[in-house]
Design an enzyme around this catalytic site. Sequence first.
Site, PDB file in Angstrom:
ATOM      1  N   ASP A  49     -30.859  14.530  94.720  1.00  0.00           N
ATOM      2  CA  ASP A  49     -32.371  12.895  94.462  1.00  0.00           C
ATOM      3  C   ASP A  49     -31.603  12.157  96.093  1.00  0.00           C
ATOM      4  O   ASP A  49     -32.038  11.382  96.192  1.00  0.00           O
ATOM      5  CB  ASP A  49     -31.917  12.235  94.078  1.00  0.00           C
ATOM      6  N   LYS A  74     -34.448  10.531  97.941  1.00  0.00           N
ATOM      7  CA  LYS A  74     -35.193   9.215  97.722  1.00  0.00           C
ATOM      8  C   LYS A  74     -35.511   8.186  98.524  1.00  0.00           C
ATOM      9  O   LYS A  74     -35.469   6.952  98.533  1.00  0.00           O
ATOM     10  CB  LYS A  74     -34.069   8.666  96.587  1.00  0.00           C
ATOM     11  N   HIS A 126     -35.227  20.411  91.034  1.00  0.00           N
ATOM     12  CA  HIS A 126     -34.947  19.989  89.697  1.00  0.00           C
ATOM     13  C   HIS A 126     -35.716  19.194  89.077  1.00  0.00           C
ATOM     14  O   HIS A 126     -35.732  18.802  88.150  1.00  0.00           O
ATOM     15  CB  HIS A 126     -33.675  19.624  90.251  1.00  0.00           C
ATOM     16  N   HIS A 127     -36.963  19.178  89.280  1.00  0.00           N
ATOM     17  CA  HIS A 127     -37.628  18.393  88.172  1.00  0.00           C
ATOM     18  C   HIS A 127     -39.176  19.787  88.645  1.00  0.00           C
ATOM     19  O   HIS A 127     -40.140  19.073  87.733  1.00  0.00           O
ATOM     20  CB  HIS A 127     -38.567  17.809  89.599  1.00  0.00           C
TER      21      HIS A 127
END
Length: 354
Positions: free
Chosen positions: A218, A221, A272-273
Amino acid sequence: MAVTLQQWIDFLDIDQEIIETLRAFLPRLAPQIDRVSRAFYRRVLDSPEALGLFASEEEVHHALAKQKAHWLEYVFAGRFDRDYVEAALRMGKIHQQRGVDLRLFSGAYAVVLSEVNAIVMESISDHEQQIRTLRAVNFAVFLDLGFVASVYYDAYTDDLAAMAKDLTVSLARAGEYRDADTGEHIHRMAKMCAAVARRLGQELSWVEQLEAASPLHDVGKIGIPDAILLKPGKLTEEEMAVMRRHTEIGTDIIPKNGHEILQMARRIALTHHERWDGKGYPAGLSGEEIPLEGRIAAVCDVYDALRSKRPYKRPWTHEEAVRYLSENRGTQFDPKVVDAFLQALPEIEKIWEN
């Protein structure tokens, strides 16, 4: 260790005849070992770079005494046993910690070998015995040089790997820190991903790479505005579109480096999404089109996110999070990865408790 002692012995073809020749020569060499030491010492004094490795002349003599003991007790005694391995391990690590340049290290062995070869020629008159002894001495010195240098190199690369891991975690934490988290999430992710990968039967090297790469999932972000990232309520469609960009931003942030850990980190950040049924983002990949590391990270990330407190939701219980994974097995998540996660639950719970 990358190279074992036995590999060096096999490579140099050190047989019993060489061992016996070394032991026969040792009584001739031992009385003249100070001559070898003096030659080595003179070379150290002539090299400002080498001399700078020692705090004082007394420290030089102390190091030299330990080196002499190593030569007499192990190398020129033909004693390449467990005790030798431990001594060589200590020596290689000490040289690496002191910052001894490998060129100086190799040069020191050249000085020693030259002096010992001279002693062979002076102390042995029989030509055939001279040849046998020179061969044995050279093999022993090259074995010791190779093995100790291998330990040095392993210690050096271990230090680099540890430093790289620290930098990776620091970068990952930068991405997580703004999201009401102090960094525990990335450590849990690393451990959970590794636990699942082991249950899937992946090789140890792959598991270690995944553990090092997954904290960066992540990192994108960093590029999401606080007004969206920290919004306490549900995101609008426009805001969700911005949030989803963190996958591509993360891929842009992680360097395009040839190292497999960084390549894997880029794949995880990007995928990962994605969903097993093809309804995820950013590319709508489905099934095994999604890299395995992305599929593993997806399951671990969702479990951890569900159990964590966020500005927009309460933390779920362990039972609730596990139920969600099971219900979405085969739709959102790879069934095999969910099964591996469930098999790893005792370890997962310990990771969370700690």
